[in-house]
Design a protein around this motif. Structure first.
Motif, PDB file in Angstrom:
ATOM      1  N   THR A   1       1.095  -1.472   0.477  1.00 20.20           N
ATOM      2  CA  THR A   1      -0.439  -0.308   0.529  1.00 20.20           C
ATOM      3  C   THR A   1       0.547   1.238   0.114  1.00 20.20           C
ATOM      4  O   THR A   1       0.375   2.337  -0.699  1.00 20.20           O
ATOM      5  CB  THR A   1      -0.634  -0.113   1.078  1.00 20.20           C
ATOM      6  OG1 THR A   1      -1.437  -0.990   1.090  1.00 20.20           O
ATOM      7  CG2 THR A   1      -2.026   1.523   0.645  1.00 20.20           C
TER       8      THR A   1
ATOM      9  N   ASP B   1      -6.733  -1.014  -3.661  1.00 15.40           N
ATOM     10  CA  ASP B   1      -5.887  -1.699  -2.637  1.00 15.40           C
ATOM     11  C   ASP B   1      -6.783  -2.781  -2.482  1.00 15.40           C
ATOM     12  O   ASP B   1      -7.570  -3.226  -2.008  1.00 15.40           O
ATOM     13  CB  ASP B   1      -5.254  -0.108  -1.641  1.00 15.40           C
ATOM     14  CG  ASP B   1      -4.124  -1.078  -0.286  1.00 15.40           C
ATOM     15  OD1 ASP B   1      -3.836  -1.920  -0.910  1.00 15.40           O
ATOM     16  OD2 ASP B   1      -4.937  -0.223  -0.002  1.00 15.40           O
ATOM     17  N   GLU B   2      -5.662  -3.995  -1.721  1.00 17.93           N
ATOM     18  CA  GLU B   2      -6.518  -5.332  -1.044  1.00 17.93           C
ATOM     19  C   GLU B   2      -7.459  -5.637  -1.331  1.00 17.93           C
ATOM     20  O   GLU B   2      -8.425  -6.096  -1.114  1.00 17.93           O
ATOM     21  CB  GLU B   2      -6.662  -4.370   0.493  1.00 17.93           C
ATOM     22  CG  GLU B   2      -6.168  -3.488   1.123  1.00 17.93           C
ATOM     23  CD  GLU B   2      -6.552  -3.486   2.777  1.00 17.93           C
ATOM     24  OE1 GLU B   2      -8.090  -3.420   2.359  1.00 17.93           O
ATOM     25  OE2 GLU B   2      -5.296  -3.603   3.839  1.00 17.93           O
TER      26      GLU B   2
HETATM   27 MG    MG Z   1      -1.594  -2.999   2.209  1.00 19.50          MG
END
Ligand code: MG
Ligand code: ADP
Length: 243
Positions: free
Chosen positions: A112, A166-167
């Motif tokens: 991230t 993200d993720e």
């Molecule tokens: Mg992350």
């Protein structure tokens, strides 16, 4: 004279020059600038103020969850990614060529952090970027689909040069969500750049999408023009706990 000049500056939208006009005249007189130097000085101030405002506006639009930069990234701790690689990315050829970046690896290795720093640098370089958590994106796609506004939503996303997801992979998706994500990826394919961070390696994407066929179709498009990095190592969060 000064009021009339200011008026012209406002009509021509040179608002920053209008604001600093009087002090600029004092500076010019003190340093005995030529006419050309004075004009250059004013225009330079106007342009740099405009650029700064544009960066601030695009940074706000990017909706970064926090500020992270490459300057505060410890490359000695995370060796799966090199400074040379980052320098290469910062030429933004990959955005110009609509390529993707996929960052995979366990929690805490800096995925991230890198994604945010890439967004930040892209914005500074003049691009429009948007940061999305995967779950938020899926929620937004579901809502748009329910309201029959999928095209409007996808067109809104197309205004960005770069979209970070993200993720991806923390939560498995049902088949409706997986199909919507596929539509999103297809819409962006060879048209805009996507950065994905995921705790899953490619061979596990079938689990995330609950469907090997759709996972393969998504991967096929994402990987066609992509830089994929597997980030290894211990969690940076845990390193800090140990110290
Ligand atoms: Mg992350
Ligand atoms: P991930 O997304 O891989 O789970 P993060 O990027 O969220 O990991 O990193 C977790 C925390 O550790 C963040 O605060 C991040 O800034 C920091 N961090 C991770 N790796 C590094 C690194 N190599 N140098 C500096 N900070 C790091």
């Amino acid at each position: 004279m000064i009021e009339s000049t200011r008026n012209y500056l406002q009509i021509t939208r040179c608002l920053h020059i209008s604001k600093l006009l009087e002090s600029a005249i004092v500076t010019a007189e003190k340093s005995q600038m030529s006419y050309l130097e004075f004009l250059h000085y004013l225009l330079e101030k106007e342009c740099s103020e405009r650029e700064q405002r544009s960066i601030t506006r695009r940074l706000k639009q990017a909706r970064l969850p926090s500020m992270k930069s490459f300057d505060d990234f410890d490359f000695a701790y995370q060796q799966s990614i090199t400074k040379k690689q980052v320098k290469n990315w910062l030429s933004f050829v990959w955005i110009e060529q609509r390529e993707n970046i996929i960052l995979m690896g366990p929690p805490g290795v800096g995925k991230t952090h890198i994604a945010i720093a890439l967004c930040y640098e892209a914005v500074k370089a003049g691009y429009k970027a948007l940061f999305h958590n995967m779950n938020d994106l899926i929620e937004a796609l579901m809502l748009a689909n329910l309201d029959d506004k999928m095209d409007v939503f996808l067109n809104k996303l197309s205004k960005f040069d770069l979209i970070v997801i993200d993720e991806m992979g923390y939560l498995p998706l049902n088949s409706v969500a997986a199909n919507l994500f596929f539509r999103f990826v297809s819409h962006m394919y060879e048209y805009k750049s996507i950065v994905i961070t995921s705790n899953r390696l490619f061979n596990e994407w079938g689990v995330t999408f609950n469907d090997n066929v759709i996972a393969t179709a998504i991967l096929d498009r994402l990987l066609h023009h992509a830089h994929a990095i597997t980030m290894l190592g211990d969690s940076f969060r845990i390193k800090h706990l140990k110290q």
